[in-house]
Design an enzyme around this catalytic site. Structure first.
Site, PDB file in Angstrom:
ATOM      1  N   TYR A  75       0.838  -1.197   0.000  1.00  0.00           N
ATOM      2  CA  TYR A  75       0.000   0.000   0.000  1.00  0.00           C
ATOM      3  C   TYR A  75       0.879   1.255   0.000  1.00  0.00           C
ATOM      4  CZ  TYR A  75      -3.958   3.045   0.792  1.00  0.00           C
ATOM      5  OH  TYR A  75      -4.910   4.001   0.638  1.00  0.00           O
ATOM      6  N   ASP A 128      -9.858  17.160 -25.314  1.00  0.00           N
ATOM      7  CA  ASP A 128     -11.225  17.298 -24.768  1.00  0.00           C
ATOM      8  C   ASP A 128     -11.324  17.037 -23.269  1.00  0.00           C
ATOM      9  OD1 ASP A 128     -11.154  14.502 -24.876  1.00  0.00           O
ATOM     10  OD2 ASP A 128     -12.863  14.282 -26.207  1.00  0.00           O
ATOM     11  N   ASP A 217       1.409  18.692 -21.413  1.00  0.00           N
ATOM     12  CA  ASP A 217       0.598  17.485 -21.517  1.00  0.00           C
ATOM     13  C   ASP A 217       1.477  16.551 -22.342  1.00  0.00           C
ATOM     14  OD1 ASP A 217      -0.972  15.415 -22.498  1.00  0.00           O
ATOM     15  OD2 ASP A 217      -2.792  16.629 -22.560  1.00  0.00           O
ATOM     16  N   ALA A 219       1.502  13.331 -23.074  1.00  0.00           N
ATOM     17  CA  ALA A 219       0.995  12.020 -23.525  1.00  0.00           C
ATOM     18  C   ALA A 219       1.837  11.426 -24.667  1.00  0.00           C
ATOM     19  CB  ALA A 219      -0.464  12.151 -23.961  1.00  0.00           C
ATOM     20  N   LYS A 260      -0.250   6.226 -23.712  1.00  0.00           N
ATOM     21  CA  LYS A 260       0.306   6.506 -25.038  1.00  0.00           C
ATOM     22  C   LYS A 260       1.814   6.222 -24.992  1.00  0.00           C
ATOM     23  CE  LYS A 260      -3.650   9.066 -25.047  1.00  0.00           C
ATOM     24  NZ  LYS A 260      -4.535   9.139 -23.880  1.00  0.00           N
TER      25      LYS A 260
HETATM   26  C1  P61 Z   1      -7.192   9.511 -27.524  1.00  0.00           C
HETATM   27  F1  P61 Z   1     -12.319   9.684 -27.865  1.00  0.00           F
HETATM   28  N1  P61 Z   1      -6.537  10.600 -25.511  1.00  0.00           N
HETATM   29  O1  P61 Z   1      -6.534  10.381 -28.148  1.00  0.00           O
HETATM   30  P1  P61 Z   1      -6.521   9.364 -20.575  1.00  0.00           P
HETATM   31  N2  P61 Z   1      -4.221  14.358 -23.095  1.00  0.00           N
HETATM   32  C2  P61 Z   1      -4.154  13.967 -24.384  1.00  0.00           C
HETATM   33  C3  P61 Z   1      -4.858  12.844 -24.799  1.00  0.00           C
HETATM   34  O2  P61 Z   1      -4.798  12.476 -26.080  1.00  0.00           O
HETATM   35  C4  P61 Z   1      -5.642  12.100 -23.852  1.00  0.00           C
HETATM   36  C5  P61 Z   1      -5.658  12.554 -22.501  1.00  0.00           C
HETATM   37  C6  P61 Z   1      -4.946  13.678 -22.160  1.00  0.00           C
HETATM   38  C7  P61 Z   1      -7.274   9.633 -26.047  1.00  0.00           C
HETATM   39  C8  P61 Z   1      -8.258   8.779 -25.313  1.00  0.00           C
HETATM   40  C9  P61 Z   1      -9.608   9.408 -25.483  1.00  0.00           C
HETATM   41  O3  P61 Z   1     -13.064  11.644 -26.147  1.00  0.00           O
HETATM   42  C10 P61 Z   1     -11.945  10.881 -25.904  1.00  0.00           C
HETATM   43  O4  P61 Z   1      -5.413   8.455 -20.158  1.00  0.00           O
HETATM   44  C11 P61 Z   1      -3.341  14.763 -25.351  1.00  0.00           C
HETATM   45  O5  P61 Z   1      -7.349   8.862 -21.713  1.00  0.00           O
HETATM   46  O6  P61 Z   1      -7.364   9.780 -19.407  1.00  0.00           O
HETATM   47  C12 P61 Z   1      -6.392  10.959 -24.229  1.00  0.00           C
HETATM   48  O7  P61 Z   1      -5.764  10.677 -21.083  1.00  0.00           O
HETATM   49  C13 P61 Z   1      -6.438  11.838 -21.446  1.00  0.00           C
HETATM   50  C14 P61 Z   1     -10.376   9.194 -26.615  1.00  0.00           C
HETATM   51  C15 P61 Z   1     -10.014  10.352 -24.576  1.00  0.00           C
HETATM   52  C16 P61 Z   1     -11.543   9.906 -26.812  1.00  0.00           C
HETATM   53  C17 P61 Z   1     -11.193  11.085 -24.768  1.00  0.00           C
HETATM   54  O8  P61 Z   1      -7.756   8.580 -28.093  1.00  0.00           O
END
Ligand code: P61
Length: 460
Positions: A75, A128, A217, A219, A260
């Site tokens: 933990y 988003d 960010d 990712a 990612k």
């Molecule tokens: C994607 F249809 N992306 O591109 P989490 N920052 C950035 C991202 O691209 C991102 C996150 C933060 C996705 C998944 C996804 O409406 C949608 O680990 C630059 O997914 O929480 C995520 O990171 C968030 C697809 C998210 C979607 C929202 O496909």
């Protein structure tokens, strides 16, 4: 510049496979109708090639799987956390690490730590979920992307860059209201487009002039570093590690969706340069994500993430990964399909308005293309257009449409071969042959926020 794809092969061997199968066309027509013409409602077993997202869908290496067996499921004080912390320090130079269950968990903690109601968070182009978390704090997300980033067919490098004049003007507009600037690398919404080191450096200089923090960010940070190495003068002979180190040196920390560029199926983190930010963040992390040294994850997940973060810096890997995305882009260009140029880091984005010029905006050309591609080839893409980013004006009730209307084909890392990409290109070319007879869609159900996940449609 980029090495021709036939001069090298995948820098890995395949040790384990998952069988996939093609369904027949009548079955796909029935399934998509039952799904309300929304691919989020399709069972993934009825998808042959799944390009919905590159998030959490990549293949881990044997080295990462071996690390999963070495999870310290304590933990508090898991050794895997300390390995992750050391890895982040090495690559990004940030001392303080806060693990979270995925990227949006990190966004939630960051916004609660630093953003107040009435603030304005400036970025090149917020994703988003990021935008959602800023709005949930009662603050305003503001995009300062340079104009070229919105011009679909313009072949210029670094279309994820900030318009620096706009950034400075936005800061001056509301003094004291900007808690930080967020640089999203690569910029997802407009095609996985990279941000140049010169632009990042200039953002830092502006931020310093006004005493504002800068966050990344991160990712797809490694993919961004690869583009800098290939395209930006002065970086040709630097390693990806050196480029990453310099890039992150211009920030005060980052959020990371590890799904990612940490090559894992689940996980994320926040990292900070300053202890005071870390201390505040932990107050939000503990109630929402779990204790500091696990953050909603198992020890084994932290280990896979630490190992993935080092693995993703490998130049052969990046060349092959981004080379595959470009390979698909080149096939589509040859087939006369209108795509966002130049091809970005994690997917190919098709301009649906040009693909279906006869389908009006309120009949969702990009969503229509997503549906037709599934019916044609069992291939699942995702809409980034009027459904995902459009909304009704709360006062006038009129539709507000985003600038772009795109089908995104996001490619998971180390999962599909170029032969899968050939099939994707062929299926899209067949849809193009019958494009003028395709009818659009009518929206029959929408939720008040993030409507694309649960929207339902009928054929016009
Ligand atoms: C994607 F249809 N992306 O591109 P989490 N920052 C950035 C991202 O691209 C991102 C996150 C933060 C996705 C998944 C996804 O409406 C949608 O680990 C630059 O997914 O929480 C995520 O990171 C968030 C697809 C998210 C979607 C929202 O496909």
């Amino acid at each position: 510049m980029f090495r021709p794809r036939d001069e090298y092969a995948e820098p890995f061997r395949i040790k384990m496979v998952e069988m996939i199968k093609m369904t027949d066309r009548p079955t796909r027509e029935r399934l998509i109708r039952e799904a309300g013409y929304n691919v989020f409602f399709l069972p993934s077993e009825a998808v042959y090639i799944d390009l919905l997202t590159d998030s959490g869908t990549s293949a881990m290496s044997d080295y990462q799987w071996a690390g999963m067996m070495q999870g310290d499921e304590a933990y508090a004080g898991s050794r895997n956390y300390f390995n992750l912390k050391e890895t982040v320090k090495d690559i990004m130079g940030y001392e303080y690490v806060v693990p979270t269950h995925q990227g949006r968990g990190a966004e939630h903690v960051l916004m609660n730590t630093l953003v107040k109601p009435g603030d304005r968070v400036l970025g090149n182009m917020h994703f988003d979920t990021t935008e959602g978390h800023i709005l949930l704090r009662g603050a305003e997300p503001v995009n300062c992307l340079a104009e070229a980033g919105y011009r679909v067919s313009e072949e210029s490098d670094f279309k994820g860059n900030f318009d620096l004049d706009k950034l400075e003007a936005e800061i001056k507009k509301c003094p004291g209201k900007v808690p930080f600037i967020l640089i999203t690398v690569t910029c997802n919404n407009n095609g996985g487009q990279p941000v140049s080191m010169a632009n990042i450096r200039a953002v830092r200089e502006i931020a310093d002039r006004y005493g504002i923090r800068v966050f990344f960010d991160a990712a797809r940070f490694a993919e961004n570093c690869y583009f800098i190495k290939q395209l930006e003068p002065g970086y040709e002979s630097k390693t990806i590690e050196e480029i990453a180190r310099e890039m992150f040196s211009y920030g005060d920390g980052c959020t990371m969706s590890a799904k990612k560029d940490a090559l894992v199926n689940i996980g994320g983190f926040l990292a900070f340069r300053r202890e005071e930010d870390f201390r505040k963040a932990v107050q939000w992390q503990i109630p929402f994500e779990g204790f500091i040294t696990y953050g909603g994850l198992a020890g084994r997940d932290l280990e896979a993430m630490a190992r993935g973060l080092r693995e993703v810096l490998n130049l052969d890997y990046l060349e092959d990964r981004i080379g595959q995305v470009r390979y698909l882009g080149d096939l589509l260009v040859k087939a006369g399909i209108p795509i966002v140029r130049p091809v970005g880091g994690h997917g190919v984005y098709v301009d649906a308005r040009e693909f279906f010029p006869h389908i009006p905006r309120d009949q969702f050309p990009a969503q229509t293309l997503v549906v037709e591609l599934y019916i044609e080839g069992g291939i699942r893409g995702v809409e980034l257009g009027g459904c995902a980013f459009g909304r009704k004006d709360p006062v006038t009730g009129e539709d507000i449409w985003p600038e772009l209307e795109l089908l995104r084909l996001a490619i998971p890392r180390r999962v599909y071969t170029d032969r899968h990409m050939n099939l994707v290109a062929r299926a899209l070319a067949r849809v193009k042959e019958r494009a003028s007879s395709v009818r659009g869609l009518k929206l029959t159900y929408q939720a008040p926020v993030l409507r694309h996940f649960t929207a339902r449609f009928e054929r016009v």
